[in-house]
Design an enzyme around this catalytic site. Sequence first.
Site, PDB file in Angstrom:
ATOM      1  N   LYS A 151       2.930 -11.795   5.175  1.00 57.27           N
ATOM      2  CA  LYS A 151       3.837 -11.755   4.015  1.00 57.27           C
ATOM      3  C   LYS A 151       4.692 -13.018   3.966  1.00 57.27           C
ATOM      4  CE  LYS A 151       4.207  -6.743   4.239  1.00 57.27           C
ATOM      5  NZ  LYS A 151       2.909  -6.540   3.552  1.00 57.27           N
ATOM      6  N   GLY A 209       0.815  -1.214   0.000  1.00 53.23           N
ATOM      7  CA  GLY A 209       0.000   0.000   0.000  1.00 53.23           C
ATOM      8  C   GLY A 209       0.848   1.263   0.000  1.00 53.23           C
ATOM      9  N   ASN A 210       1.966   1.233   0.731  1.00 52.01           N
ATOM     10  CA  ASN A 210       2.799   2.432   0.834  1.00 52.01           C
ATOM     11  C   ASN A 210       3.527   2.743  -0.467  1.00 52.01           C
ATOM     12  OD1 ASN A 210       4.674   0.279   0.987  1.00 52.01           O
ATOM     13  ND2 ASN A 210       6.151   1.672   1.941  1.00 52.01           N
ATOM     14  N   LYS A 250      -3.780  -9.008   0.184  1.00 48.67           N
ATOM     15  CA  LYS A 250      -3.234  -8.908  -1.172  1.00 48.67           C
ATOM     16  C   LYS A 250      -2.023  -9.817  -1.371  1.00 48.67           C
ATOM     17  CE  LYS A 250       0.526  -5.804  -1.323  1.00 48.67           C
ATOM     18  NZ  LYS A 250       1.124  -6.400  -0.132  1.00 48.67           N
ATOM     19  N   LYS A 275      -9.911  -7.273   9.561  1.00 50.15           N
ATOM     20  CA  LYS A 275      -9.286  -6.326   8.632  1.00 50.15           C
ATOM     21  C   LYS A 275      -9.884  -4.934   8.838  1.00 50.15           C
ATOM     22  CE  LYS A 275      -6.558  -5.599   5.120  1.00 50.15           C
ATOM     23  NZ  LYS A 275      -5.117  -5.817   5.235  1.00 50.15           N
TER      24      LYS A 275
END
Lengths: 315, 315
Positions: free
Chosen positions: B280, B11-12, B218, B131
């Site tokens: 991740k 996202g960043n 994601k 979330k």
Amino acid sequence: MSKLAVIALGGNAIIRGDERGTIEQQYANSSATIRNLIYLIKDGYNLVITHGNGPQVGNILMRNDAGESQYDIPQMPLDICVADSQGGIGYMLEKMLINILKEEGIQKDVMTIVTQVVVSKDDPAYKNPTKRVGKIYKKEQAEQLEKRKGWEFKKSSKTIDGWRRVVPSPKPLEILNTNIIKNIVNSGVIVIAAGGGGIPVYYDENGLLQSMEAVIDKDAASSLLATQINADDFYILTDVPYVYANYGTPQQEILEFLNKEKIEKHIEKGDFGEGSMLPKIKAALNFVENGGKKSVITEARKLEDRSFGSRITLN
Amino acid sequence: MSKLAVIALGGNAIIRGDERGTIEQQYANSSATIRNLIYLIKDGYNLVITHGNGPQVGNILMRNDAGESQYDIPQMPLDICVADSQGGIGYMLEKMLINILKEEGIQKDVMTIVTQVVVSKDDPAYKNPTKRVGKIYKKEQAEQLEKRKGWEFKKSSKTIDGWRRVVPSPKPLEILNTNIIKNIVNSGVIVIAAGGGGIPVYYDENGLLQSMEAVIDKDAASSLLATQINADDFYILTDVPYVYANYGTPQQEILEFLNKEKIEKHIEKGDFGEGSMLPKIKAALNFVENGGKKSVITEARKLEDRSFGSRITLN
């Protein structure tokens, strides 16, 4: 080899003018429209589906306005809003079509492609923006926004003291990724593309793509897409079964077969509505002038009987 | 034959945590990120790019809220908001990448695909939504929204008295259209897909696709996509150059090479942050467990020197 058709769905295929546009209404309307495409698929057509986004991008613009004033969330420019609408509408149509194909026992994939459409930054439309988008503002608000954001306003056609932002509607010159779209669709996949006329971009002096605050006519973009992928037929689905001369008058006349010569005569006489049928007729004619076999202007439910609707050929 | 990599952008990569997320900031950030992908392209990789959408879909949700309260515009459900964000972000990244390729003199097409991801409607995540999405509310506002919309709230991790809407994050089971994506990407086209973890849908008892109010991780979706298209490598680009044990403590330790055995030991010891690095690591491990050659977790700017970053292999 399969025939290839581009089908342009009108805005009313998804949100009708008299509705608020809840998600339930959008599904109900698009389902009814999409169901009629099955007839073309059963006839052996490979399909690219394009669609309008007027009500949806209007709502997205309004939400951007409200989100900024209420929560200080930065507004996105018009090209991002169009891209957003391609995602949301494309997904909705894709899911709907997958389900209808499943119910019909037809094995076909459906894929939605976010589509940029190149226009010229010198398009004459920039001198006279005509496309009304977003909220109806009062005069003082419109003047503030004109100063703050550089937006241009014209009087709304809907209310006497309302003002709406106007943006240009430049001519589409190139749909990106048409070679890939052509390959995918010729392999039998149904492709949803060029939603809302595509996301308007232009090439700057370095050949780089830049954003454009504009809205491209979806029938013009769909016609170009149909030409670029060598489609056989181009369907414009709208809310009337035929093209008419003198529409809505006592002299109203169905025009079932049209060619370039006839169309030019009708245009000269001013037979087609400037903001409604005329751009569709021009897009339909453009396609057959550029090598397409035929264009059809009709409403979705007439697809069941393939002899209905107005057919446009070159000669 | 070219190697195939899936690159998941955090996202960043687009909106940084300390920014309002104006369009100028989004372009600046994504440009910096995207520029680093050129190194992989020059190494001969075919690429699928996936991306997060947290800040964007949060903003879209807030605009939906504001648009309804201010202008009575019906709110769209979360799946449509995710689809919208795929359109907007996908377009932005696509245009950016086309321009950077042009500047680098590399001839490659870029195509953005709206992507549905199938989850199970019986996923255990539905019992415990975790979330966090959208704005940070004060307690009274959160309670009002809970009543009015049936949303569920949990304490924000960012502020002491803040509350955020929580939605379930079910496990992705199938990315739609992966065969087509595989063909396109293996022909050399760079594909942007599965944005925001994909639009969550499930198959109902009739085998029809239905909407789901959820957000899919994601990295998990990208890992599955990488497996489904038989990618060689899977890159997760985030805001740290390496995976660490005891991140942010005096005992912090770089983990440059990781395999299944090492990862399981670290997980047992609780070395990875639950909401940050752990998912991740799991996504990276999942990929190599399912036949992928290697996963890499690093930050975008480390791509220039291919020896940097944490590499995850099976053995």
